[in-house]
Design an enzyme around this catalytic site. Structure first.
Site, PDB file in Angstrom:
ATOM      1  N   CYS A  90       0.835  -1.211   0.000  1.00  0.00           N
ATOM      2  CA  CYS A  90       0.000   0.000   0.000  1.00  0.00           C
ATOM      3  C   CYS A  90       0.873   1.265   0.000  1.00  0.00           C
ATOM      4  O   CYS A  90       1.627   1.500   0.941  1.00  0.00           O
ATOM      5  CB  CYS A  90      -0.896  -0.062   1.236  1.00  0.00           C
ATOM      6  SG  CYS A  90      -1.596   1.493   1.770  1.00  0.00           S
ATOM      7  N   CYS A  95       0.231   3.711   2.877  1.00  0.00           N
ATOM      8  CA  CYS A  95       0.764   3.148   4.129  1.00  0.00           C
ATOM      9  C   CYS A  95       2.251   3.477   4.269  1.00  0.00           C
ATOM     10  O   CYS A  95       2.735   3.781   5.355  1.00  0.00           O
ATOM     11  CB  CYS A  95       0.577   1.631   4.169  1.00  0.00           C
ATOM     12  SG  CYS A  95      -1.135   1.096   4.098  1.00  0.00           S
TER      13      CYS A  95
END
Length: 98
Positions: A24, A27
């Site tokens: 991600c 993230c």
């Protein structure tokens, strides 16, 4: 050493859980922000990273639909939750308000 999630969040010190995934992009953006928050607040907060791919049951329990999802716990109770990347100041304000 594995700690049960309940023991981890049952703390007078705020516990910020970061549900993330290695693949991600947002993230990865959030990770250094959380490191800075930890440096700023030190012992006044615990920050725990939970990889949703390795902890699917936990992610399901908390109905994590997107990553990153941040959750703040105090005394075992979830007091705040938000998905997406937040600024260092915003995260610190949330922690300070609890």
């Amino acid at each position: 050493m594995k700690t049960s999630f309940g023991n981890l969040t049952d703390s007078e010190i705020p516990v910020l859980i970061d549900f993330f995934a290695t693949w991600c992009g947002p993230c990865q953006t959030l990770a250094p922000i959380l490191e800075d928050v930890k440096k700023d607040l030190g012992e006044n907060v615990k920050i725990v990273k939970v990889d949703v791919d390795k902890n699917q049951a936990l992610a399901q329990k908390f109905q994590v639909r997107g990553v990153p999802t941040l959750m703040l716990f105090k005394n075992g109770k979830q007091v705040w939750r938000q998905s997406g990347v937040l600024s260092r100041a915003d995260i610190k304000n949330v922690i300070a308000s609890h």
